[in-house]
Design an enzyme around this catalytic site. Structure first.
Site: not given
Lengths: 385, 79
Positions: A6, A100
């Site tokens: 992330d 992500e």
């Protein structure tokens, strides 16, 4: 072993990497339009309480030194594509969103692998990411949120996170967490020890799935390919509210044009259309149309959307309009276009394929509303040579 | 960032890592690129544009190159 990567405050980090004078400053990335909200705040701004989704004025109230940077989504897309390419050197990658990704690293050491690609990303872009490791995607995603920014956390056993509140689990929102709390389930330990019937009665079949993943009874896989889209849509928030039918029609045609082009590019036709309308006071509703005859031309999409909007009385000025088409079917070449317009559409699509979408448009929208479209959650990378 | 969008002449270095601007001419002045801070690729249709964020003095310049025609533009300036 699956890793969830992330990127930390991605849009803001890219802006700070691009412009050295922004480094270390509280910045917020927002759309080009006057009324858009903050898309991402840098960690320096977050300290003042500035958050994603906040109105710019509100952000400035909390942090008077906040620097507003106009989003450049092309730059973020390009950076994301390169980051995904870096990750592909370490395992099978599933792009989850623009910032992500899941990486299946097999039996490699997650510590070492994370160290390697974090170094690569920092060296190339001067930005950081948080990484979570776990036996499945749910655990990996849960883990990455526990050490932000620039952290790493490995959930080796579910008992490592027993004490965390149940709301930390991906897919359990505030409302579900409240319902679970009423049944005495407040922590992850309570959740994994709860009987199936109890979870099913509160969360349905998705709850059972979540429970099985947490207990390690269910495996999932990183998908390096894209699923076929279930719907294609576009929406626009306007700089000023629209009320007159002519400007509403123009905006509808512009949306229809984009949706039609995307449908044809993906070789789909649709049989269902939703028109989303948001009034000035944020009251939002949708109007639906279903038909057996599939469509993919902007004229058809526009006509359906126009008929829908004409079927109601516009009570208040419109802030946002959106068109989404679904019940997608693969296009059949013979009836892809109504014959009369076939050559015209083919020519337009070819020109757009070579020079980009904005190079050509229909007369009705020639002075079209320029829209710096944010990246949708369904964004997937397009190969750049 | 102040928008400029002017065609410019650029001197380049090509190496294993790619193509990098060394200096460019704008308004009759030769501006030396001290550091390339960031580069990214934009695709419009099949057209590929390479963007560079470069520093000279205390000024940040945004340069764009159309890859096929090797045309260079000064897109914007800040500082």
């Amino acid at each position: 072993m699956i890793l969830h990567v992330d990127m930390d405050a991605f849009f803001a980090s890219v802006e700070q990497a691009t412009n050295p004078s922004l480094r270390g400053l509280p910045i917020a990335v927002a759309g080009a339009q006057k009324r858009t909200v903050i898309t991402t705040a840098s960690y320096e701004a977050r300290k003042y309480g500035v958050k994603t989704g906040m109105a710019i004025e509100q952000g400035l109230k909390l942090c008077p030194n906040l620097k507003i940077v106009v989003a450049n989504f092309k730059k973020y897309e390009a950076t994301s594509i390169e980051i995904m390419e870096i990750l592909k050197c370490y395992g099978v990658v599933e792009v989850y969103s623009v910032d992500e990704a899941f990486v299946d690293i097999g039996s490699q050491d997650p510590f070492k692998i994370t160290e390697y690609f974090k170094k690569d990303i920092r060296k190339r872009f001067n930005i950081t990411c948080s990484v979570g490791a776990g036996e499945n995607k749910l655990l990996a995603k849960l883990a990455s949120g526990l050490r932000k920014p620039d952290g790493f956390f490995w959930i080796k056993s579910i008992s490592d996170i027993y004490e965390l509140p149940v709301g930390e689990i991906c897919g359990i929102g505030k409302r579900t967490a409240r319902k679970l709390a009423l049944s005495g389930i407040t922590s992850i330990k309570d959740f994994v020890s709860a009987p199936f019937y109890k979870i099913k009665s509160i969360m349905g079949i998705n709850g059972i799935r979540t429970l099985c993943f947490l207990r390690g009874d269910l495996k999932d896989y990183v998908k390096p390919y894209e699923d076929k889209p279930k719907s294609i849509g576009n929406s626009m928030t306007f700089d000023r509210d629209l009320f007159h039918s002519q400007e509403i029609y123009k905006a509808l045609f512009q949306l229809a044009e984009k949706v039609g082009y995307r449908l044809r590019r993906e070789s789909f036709e649709a049989r269902h259309l939703s028109l989303i309308i948001r009034y000035k006071d944020f009251y939002t509703f949708s109007l639906e149309h279903k038909q057996n005859m599939a469509f993919c031309e902007e004229q058809e999409i526009f006509t359906i959307a126009k008929d829908l909007i004409d079927s109601i009385e516009i009570e208040k000025p419109i802030r946002l309009l959106g068109i989404s088409v679904s019940r997608l079917v693969p296009s059949i070449q013979q009836r892809l276009f109504s014959n009369r317009r076939e050559g015209c559409y083919r020519a337009i699509d070819k020109i757009r394929e070579k020079w980009g979408f904005d190079i050509i448009t229909w007369g009705i929208v020639k002075d079209k509303y320029l829209h710096n479209k944010p990246i949708s959650p369904a964004w997937r990378p397009e190969k750049v040579c | 960032m102040q928008e400029i969008r002017e065609r410019i002449k650029v001197a380049l270095i090509c190496d294993k890592k790619g193509v990098f601007p060394v200096w460019f001419e704008w308004k009759g002045e030769r501006i030396k690129v001290e550091r390339v801070f960031y580069k990214w690729v934009e695709k419009r249709g099949q057209q590929v544009y390479q963007h560079y964020s470069v520093l000279s003095g205390n000024v940040l310049y945004h340069l764009v190159c159309h890859r096929e025609y090797m045309e260079w533009f000064l897109e914007g300036i800040e500082g």
